[in-house]
Enzyme design. Sequence first.
Site, PDB file in Angstrom:
ATOM      1  N   SER A  67       0.861  -1.188   0.000  1.00  0.00           N
ATOM      2  CA  SER A  67       0.000   0.000   0.000  1.00  0.00           C
ATOM      3  C   SER A  67       0.891   1.229   0.000  1.00  0.00           C
ATOM      4  CB  SER A  67      -0.846   0.009   1.278  1.00  0.00           C
ATOM      5  OG  SER A  67      -1.507   1.243   1.457  1.00  0.00           O
ATOM      6  N   TYR A  94      -1.905  -1.432  10.625  1.00  0.00           N
ATOM      7  CA  TYR A  94      -2.034  -1.749   9.194  1.00  0.00           C
ATOM      8  C   TYR A  94      -0.785  -1.315   8.424  1.00  0.00           C
ATOM      9  CZ  TYR A  94      -3.944  -1.342   4.403  1.00  0.00           C
ATOM     10  OH  TYR A  94      -4.163  -1.427   3.041  1.00  0.00           O
TER      11      TYR A  94
HETATM   12  P1  NAD Z   1     -11.815  -5.641   0.134  1.00  0.00           P
HETATM   13  O1  NAD Z   1     -12.494  -5.499   1.451  1.00  0.00           O
HETATM   14  O2  NAD Z   1     -12.686  -5.726  -1.058  1.00  0.00           O
HETATM   15  O3  NAD Z   1     -10.879  -6.921   0.115  1.00  0.00           O
HETATM   16  C1  NAD Z   1     -10.189  -7.379   1.242  1.00  0.00           C
HETATM   17  C2  NAD Z   1     -10.519  -8.849   1.387  1.00  0.00           C
HETATM   18  O4  NAD Z   1      -9.695  -9.406   2.396  1.00  0.00           O
HETATM   19  C3  NAD Z   1     -11.935  -9.164   1.806  1.00  0.00           C
HETATM   20  O5  NAD Z   1     -12.800  -9.273   0.698  1.00  0.00           O
HETATM   21  C4  NAD Z   1     -11.781 -10.493   2.527  1.00  0.00           C
HETATM   22  O6  NAD Z   1     -12.192 -11.545   1.699  1.00  0.00           O
HETATM   23  C5  NAD Z   1     -10.291 -10.617   2.769  1.00  0.00           C
HETATM   24  N1  NAD Z   1      -9.996 -10.961   4.155  1.00  0.00           N
HETATM   25  C6  NAD Z   1      -9.865 -10.132   5.206  1.00  0.00           C
HETATM   26  N2  NAD Z   1      -9.596 -10.856   6.314  1.00  0.00           N
HETATM   27  C7  NAD Z   1      -9.529 -12.152   5.924  1.00  0.00           C
HETATM   28  C8  NAD Z   1      -9.284 -13.372   6.593  1.00  0.00           C
HETATM   29  N3  NAD Z   1      -9.008 -13.413   7.919  1.00  0.00           N
HETATM   30  N4  NAD Z   1      -9.336 -14.525   5.890  1.00  0.00           N
HETATM   31  C9  NAD Z   1      -9.615 -14.518   4.572  1.00  0.00           C
HETATM   32  N5  NAD Z   1      -9.840 -13.378   3.880  1.00  0.00           N
HETATM   33  C10 NAD Z   1      -9.799 -12.226   4.556  1.00  0.00           C
HETATM   34  O7  NAD Z   1     -10.806  -4.442   0.023  1.00  0.00           O
HETATM   35  P2  NAD Z   1      -9.597  -4.109  -1.003  1.00  0.00           P
HETATM   36  O8  NAD Z   1      -9.353  -2.677  -0.825  1.00  0.00           O
HETATM   37  O9  NAD Z   1      -9.867  -4.636  -2.332  1.00  0.00           O
HETATM   38  O10 NAD Z   1      -8.367  -4.859  -0.352  1.00  0.00           O
HETATM   39  C11 NAD Z   1      -7.485  -5.684  -1.078  1.00  0.00           C
HETATM   40  C12 NAD Z   1      -6.054  -5.383  -0.698  1.00  0.00           C
HETATM   41  O11 NAD Z   1      -5.710  -4.085  -1.161  1.00  0.00           O
HETATM   42  C13 NAD Z   1      -5.774  -5.395   0.801  1.00  0.00           C
HETATM   43  O12 NAD Z   1      -4.538  -6.051   1.047  1.00  0.00           O
HETATM   44  C14 NAD Z   1      -5.636  -3.934   1.136  1.00  0.00           C
HETATM   45  O13 NAD Z   1      -4.807  -3.715   2.251  1.00  0.00           O
HETATM   46  C15 NAD Z   1      -5.008  -3.422  -0.137  1.00  0.00           C
HETATM   47  N6  NAD Z   1      -5.110  -1.977  -0.314  1.00  0.00           N
HETATM   48  C16 NAD Z   1      -6.322  -1.391  -0.469  1.00  0.00           C
HETATM   49  C17 NAD Z   1      -6.383  -0.028  -0.613  1.00  0.00           C
HETATM   50  C18 NAD Z   1      -7.707   0.693  -0.782  1.00  0.00           C
HETATM   51  O14 NAD Z   1      -7.728   1.914  -0.733  1.00  0.00           O
HETATM   52  N7  NAD Z   1      -8.801   0.001  -0.995  1.00  0.00           N
HETATM   53  C19 NAD Z   1      -5.216   0.747  -0.584  1.00  0.00           C
HETATM   54  C20 NAD Z   1      -3.996   0.112  -0.424  1.00  0.00           C
HETATM   55  C21 NAD Z   1      -3.952  -1.262  -0.280  1.00  0.00           C
END
Ligand code: NAD
Length: 301
Positions: free
Chosen positions: A193, A206
């Site tokens: 991230s 985080y």
């Molecule tokens: P999202 O909520 O759609 O996806 C995250 C997923 O993590 C969930 O759908 C869930 O299935 C899974 N998850 C969480 N805890 C879990 C567990 N204990 N066991 C199994 N699955 C689990 O959100 P997203 O933003 O698409 O996140 C995807 C990745 O992108 C993450 O690693 C997040 O840190 C990273 N990210 C997101 C952003 C943002 O702004 N959305 C920014 C930087 C990084």
Amino acid sequence: MAKSKDPQFTMRDPRTAYPQPPFPKQPQDAPGTIAKMDPAPDHGEDSYVGSGRLKGRKALITGGDSGIGRAVAIAYAREGARVCVNYLEAEEEDAQSLKSLIEGEGGEITLMPGDLMDQAFCEGLVSKAADAMDGLDILVINAGKQVRQDDVQDISAEQFDQTMKTNVYAMFWMARAALRLMPPGSAIITTTSIQGFSPSPALLDYATTKFAIRGFTEALAQTAIEQGIRVNGIAPGPFWTPLQPSGGQSQEKVHEFGSSTPMKRPGQPAEIAPAYVYLASGESSYVAGEILGLTGGKPIS
Ligand code: NAD
Ligand code: MG
């Protein structure tokens, strides 16, 4: 103006290609669902056009029900890969709608729900995915936990532990298991991230995990390549996914989400999936140990 239904490679003005803040406040419980997001996120359902870039490939994607992982699953399937998708049992509705979409257009997807905080589950997931697809050559480590707390004193030991387990330990357990069975030419893609470069105080635990993911990716890439396996990472800036309104940010931040980027809007999952395609496909054959930032123009280092 280009619309979100146009193919992903259509020339468009990036500033206005997708919704801009302010957004309505929209609290929901973790792990969150795309059904409750307003405006609805774009995962490329109507726009991603494949061109055989992952034909015959076999991919396991964690957190694939929603957000970034969902867009990656759609893109991979349309590029010709078979996909296995992991998510939490509470997210069955988002997972089922993904399955219907991919199967409805002739793609192959296997749903594998379960909690990544468990080592045995993580290791079993990798071997079960390889069994289901008759091999494994792409591992997308994308699942993540993010709980905003303004004060360090409000971060419970339990929250800290769960964030570490989900974001860091699961990555280690799955990557190590995958390296035992992946053939040369395979790819592992982690998800760090902008928080792994410029941490926000309210995302202390985080951000700590996102720094760890960077270090893990850069270190592992150097030895995995001895097996012909490339390891790279993606560093998203703000993306419009359920992670944010379900406790990842305050509702005030959700209201103005993406406004601090030069593009003045969050990215949509459809805009990041092509980077995961690139790092998985043979097109990136000389790329290893790289962290690719997709931040709406905000510098990451
Ligand atoms: P999202 O909520 O759609 O996806 C995250 C997923 O993590 C969930 O759908 C869930 O299935 C899974 N998850 C969480 N805890 C879990 C567990 N204990 N066991 C199994 N699955 C689990 O959100 P997203 O933003 O698409 O996140 C995807 C990745 O992108 C993450 O690693 C997040 O840190 C990273 N990210 C997101 C952003 C943002 O702004 N959305 C920014 C930087 C990084
Ligand atoms: Mg989800």
